[in-house]
Design a protein around this motif. Structure first.
Motif, PDB file in Angstrom:
ATOM      1  N   VAL A 206      34.980  53.756  31.765  1.00 23.91           N
ATOM      2  CA  VAL A 206      33.252  53.808  32.041  1.00 23.91           C
ATOM      3  C   VAL A 206      33.051  52.420  32.624  1.00 23.91           C
ATOM      4  O   VAL A 206      33.619  51.173  32.253  1.00 23.91           O
ATOM      5  CB  VAL A 206      32.837  53.600  30.966  1.00 23.91           C
ATOM      6  CG1 VAL A 206      31.280  53.865  30.668  1.00 23.91           C
ATOM      7  CG2 VAL A 206      33.829  55.298  29.629  1.00 23.91           C
ATOM      8  N   THR A 207      32.476  52.462  33.582  1.00 23.75           N
ATOM      9  CA  THR A 207      31.993  51.039  34.415  1.00 23.75           C
ATOM     10  C   THR A 207      30.753  50.681  33.713  1.00 23.75           C
ATOM     11  O   THR A 207      30.273  51.217  33.866  1.00 23.75           O
ATOM     12  CB  THR A 207      31.422  51.568  35.987  1.00 23.75           C
ATOM     13  OG1 THR A 207      30.754  52.263  35.909  1.00 23.75           O
ATOM     14  CG2 THR A 207      32.851  51.340  36.301  1.00 23.75           C
ATOM     15  N   LEU A 208      30.406  49.475  32.977  1.00 21.38           N
ATOM     16  CA  LEU A 208      29.385  49.049  32.857  1.00 21.38           C
ATOM     17  C   LEU A 208      28.236  48.035  33.532  1.00 21.38           C
ATOM     18  O   LEU A 208      27.882  47.146  33.189  1.00 21.38           O
ATOM     19  CB  LEU A 208      29.980  48.315  31.512  1.00 21.38           C
ATOM     20  CG  LEU A 208      31.165  48.878  30.793  1.00 21.38           C
ATOM     21  CD1 LEU A 208      31.838  47.907  29.701  1.00 21.38           C
ATOM     22  CD2 LEU A 208      30.192  50.334  29.641  1.00 21.38           C
ATOM     23  N   GLY A 209      28.187  48.225  34.499  1.00 23.44           N
ATOM     24  CA  GLY A 209      27.458  47.530  35.340  1.00 23.44           C
ATOM     25  C   GLY A 209      27.710  46.316  35.695  1.00 23.44           C
ATOM     26  O   GLY A 209      29.128  46.004  35.179  1.00 23.44           O
ATOM     27  N   ASP A 210      27.105  44.949  35.475  1.00 18.77           N
ATOM     28  CA  ASP A 210      27.351  43.504  35.833  1.00 18.77           C
ATOM     29  C   ASP A 210      28.557  42.870  34.808  1.00 18.77           C
ATOM     30  O   ASP A 210      29.175  41.824  34.886  1.00 18.77           O
ATOM     31  CB  ASP A 210      26.176  42.883  35.627  1.00 18.77           C
ATOM     32  CG  ASP A 210      25.429  43.157  34.751  1.00 18.77           C
ATOM     33  OD1 ASP A 210      25.640  43.758  33.510  1.00 18.77           O
ATOM     34  OD2 ASP A 210      24.841  42.021  34.351  1.00 18.77           O
ATOM     35  N   ALA A 262      38.950  46.395  41.057  1.00 14.54           N
ATOM     36  CA  ALA A 262      37.994  47.179  41.939  1.00 14.54           C
ATOM     37  C   ALA A 262      36.567  46.256  40.592  1.00 14.54           C
ATOM     38  O   ALA A 262      35.781  46.716  41.514  1.00 14.54           O
ATOM     39  CB  ALA A 262      38.379  48.308  40.255  1.00 14.54           C
ATOM     40  N   ASN A 263      36.796  45.710  39.738  1.00 13.64           N
ATOM     41  CA  ASN A 263      35.373  45.515  39.312  1.00 13.64           C
ATOM     42  C   ASN A 263      34.998  43.865  40.295  1.00 13.64           C
ATOM     43  O   ASN A 263      34.336  43.786  40.897  1.00 13.64           O
ATOM     44  CB  ASN A 263      35.293  44.145  38.460  1.00 13.64           C
ATOM     45  CG  ASN A 263      35.400  44.743  36.792  1.00 13.64           C
ATOM     46  OD1 ASN A 263      34.734  46.039  37.140  1.00 13.64           O
ATOM     47  ND2 ASN A 263      35.965  44.812  35.597  1.00 13.64           N
ATOM     48  N   ALA A 264      36.082  43.179  40.777  1.00  9.93           N
ATOM     49  CA  ALA A 264      36.457  42.358  41.820  1.00  9.93           C
ATOM     50  C   ALA A 264      35.274  42.891  43.394  1.00  9.93           C
ATOM     51  O   ALA A 264      34.792  42.040  43.818  1.00  9.93           O
ATOM     52  CB  ALA A 264      37.786  41.231  41.833  1.00  9.93           C
TER      53      ALA A 264
HETATM   54  P1  ADP Z   1      27.382  53.118  39.018  1.00 13.36           P
HETATM   55  O1  ADP Z   1      26.659  51.663  40.119  1.00 13.36           O
HETATM   56  O2  ADP Z   1      27.790  53.876  38.761  1.00 13.36           O
HETATM   57  O3  ADP Z   1      25.872  53.153  38.260  1.00 13.36           O
HETATM   58  P2  ADP Z   1      27.908  50.021  37.637  1.00 13.36           P
HETATM   59  O4  ADP Z   1      26.580  50.449  37.359  1.00 13.36           O
HETATM   60  O5  ADP Z   1      28.431  50.939  36.371  1.00 13.36           O
HETATM   61  O6  ADP Z   1      28.447  52.264  37.932  1.00 13.36           O
HETATM   62  O7  ADP Z   1      29.050  49.413  38.393  1.00 13.36           O
HETATM   63  C1  ADP Z   1      30.506  50.262  39.162  1.00 13.36           C
HETATM   64  C2  ADP Z   1      30.785  48.771  39.225  1.00 13.36           C
HETATM   65  O8  ADP Z   1      30.294  47.764  39.538  1.00 13.36           O
HETATM   66  C3  ADP Z   1      30.639  48.192  37.709  1.00 13.36           C
HETATM   67  O9  ADP Z   1      32.056  48.077  37.170  1.00 13.36           O
HETATM   68  C4  ADP Z   1      30.844  46.422  37.665  1.00 13.36           C
HETATM   69  O10 ADP Z   1      32.892  46.257  38.900  1.00 13.36           O
HETATM   70  C5  ADP Z   1      29.935  45.793  39.456  1.00 13.36           C
HETATM   71  N1  ADP Z   1      29.477  46.049  39.523  1.00 13.36           N
HETATM   72  C6  ADP Z   1      28.008  46.441  39.334  1.00 13.36           C
HETATM   73  N2  ADP Z   1      27.012  45.855  39.406  1.00 13.36           N
HETATM   74  C7  ADP Z   1      27.296  44.645  39.423  1.00 13.36           C
HETATM   75  C8  ADP Z   1      26.260  43.323  39.593  1.00 13.36           C
HETATM   76  N3  ADP Z   1      24.996  43.667  38.582  1.00 13.36           N
HETATM   77  N4  ADP Z   1      27.557  42.430  38.793  1.00 13.36           N
HETATM   78  C9  ADP Z   1      28.538  42.231  39.293  1.00 13.36           C
HETATM   79  N5  ADP Z   1      29.367  43.665  39.341  1.00 13.36           N
HETATM   80  C10 ADP Z   1      28.734  44.221  39.647  1.00 13.36           C
END
Ligand code: ADP
Length: 290
Positions: A206-210, A262-264
């Motif tokens: 599960v991806t969690l944005g930032d 992938a996070n990077a």
């Molecule tokens: P989606 O774009 O599909 O809604 P997420 O918001 O979970 O998915 O983002 C996907 C991935 O992108 C995260 O797991 C993270 O690695 C990266 N990411 C997203 N937003 C940020 C942010 N503000 N800063 C750093 N990494 C981010």
């Protein structure tokens, strides 16, 4: 080689200070077109990292289709198995951006004509792939056919369940990896995320944005922290994540290492405008990881 099966769209972006109401006409402030579609975006993310990438998808023979294909080729994505449909339009997304919100209308067009029949014709490419990446902007039945072929032939497959409305329960067992964001995860599995993760160890990521991303390894919950950046545009973060995660796996990384990679990669993509605009080359990702 990594194969991406999915959508190819042209994004038509209109910016306006006033969103028209019923029967109204308003002046906008700018118009721009961008290459998009989750499939094409994820293919570009992988190709930028320097991996041989093949796209399976569908376009019309209109000018948007021509431009989208040309751009994919320029990005070094193999488009030999993109089907062209002369009597259908290339997929488009009309995006109205205003201060208040974004309003999006997607017309799938040719993406909806990518059926199991087309998949059967390019089955050899799927079977010959190190890994397959797929999303839900093409018919659900097509997704199922691809997942079944992958399962039958032991080809690992990453299913990014977006848009989640097109998700089917039976995809869960067929996919090797499922990569929803938080809201997609809740919509598929319900509110209790810990429980969902524990039910699908080493599958559900599960991806969690930032915050990065999380999964369960069979014994413990693994949180892979995101990279702190000043985001400019988070459109395409998920696409960069998925493409880069698949790249990592294909290069022999374990799940945790591939998620960190992938996070990077995704953190770099959010520092620039546009879904494809910020997708990094391999060197940039390695620099961020070092
Ligand atoms: P989606 O774009 O599909 O809604 P997420 O918001 O979970 O998915 O983002 C996907 C991935 O992108 C995260 O797991 C993270 O690695 C990266 N990411 C997203 N937003 C940020 C942010 N503000 N800063 C750093 N990494 C981010």
């Amino acid at each position: 080689m990594i194969t991406v099966v999915g959508s190819i769209n042209m994004d038509l972006v209109v910016e306006t200070n006033h969103v028209p109401g019923k029967g109204e006409t308003k002046l906008g402030t700018s118009f721009s077109t961008h290459f998009g579609g989750k499939g094409a975006n994820q293919a570009v993310a992988i190709a930028r990292l320097g991996k041989e990438t093949g796209m399976i998808g569908a376009c019309g023979t209109d000018s948007y289709g021509e431009k989208a294909l040309k751009s994919l080729k320029q990005e070094n994505v193999n488009t030999e198995n993109v089907f062209l449909f002369p009597n259908e339009t290339t997929g488009i997304a009309t995006i109205i951006v205003s201060e208040a919100d974004n309003r999006i209308i997607v017309v799938p067009g040719a993406n909806n004509l990518l059926t199991s029949g087309e998949i059967e014709r390019v089955k050899q490419q799927i079977i010959g792939s190190e890994i397959v990446v797929i999303q839900l902007e093409i018919p659900a039945e097509t997704v199922q056919t691809v997942l079944k072929i992958c399962k039958e032939h032991d080809v690992p497959v990453v299913l990014n369940p977006a848009p989640v409305d097109n998700f089917k329960e039976k995809f869960i067992d067929l996919a090797t990896y499922l990569t929803p964001n938080e809201s997609e995860c809740i919509s598929i599995f319900g509110e209790n995320m810990e429980q969902s993760l524990e039910r699908y160890p080493n599958k559900l990521i599960v991806t969690l944005g930032d915050q990065g991303a999380r999964y369960y390894d069979g014994e413990k919950h693994i949180f892979v922290e995101g990279f702190r950046v000043e985001p400019v545009d988070t459109t395409g973060a998920g696409d960069t994540f998925n493409g880069s995660f698949a790249y990592g796996l294909a290069e022999g990384m374990g799940i945790e290492e591939a998620v960190r990679f992938a996070n990077a990669s995704a953190s770099i993509s959010v520092e620039k405008q546009g879904a494809q605009g910020g997708m990094p080359a391999l060197g940039e990702v390695l620099l961020r990881l070092s």
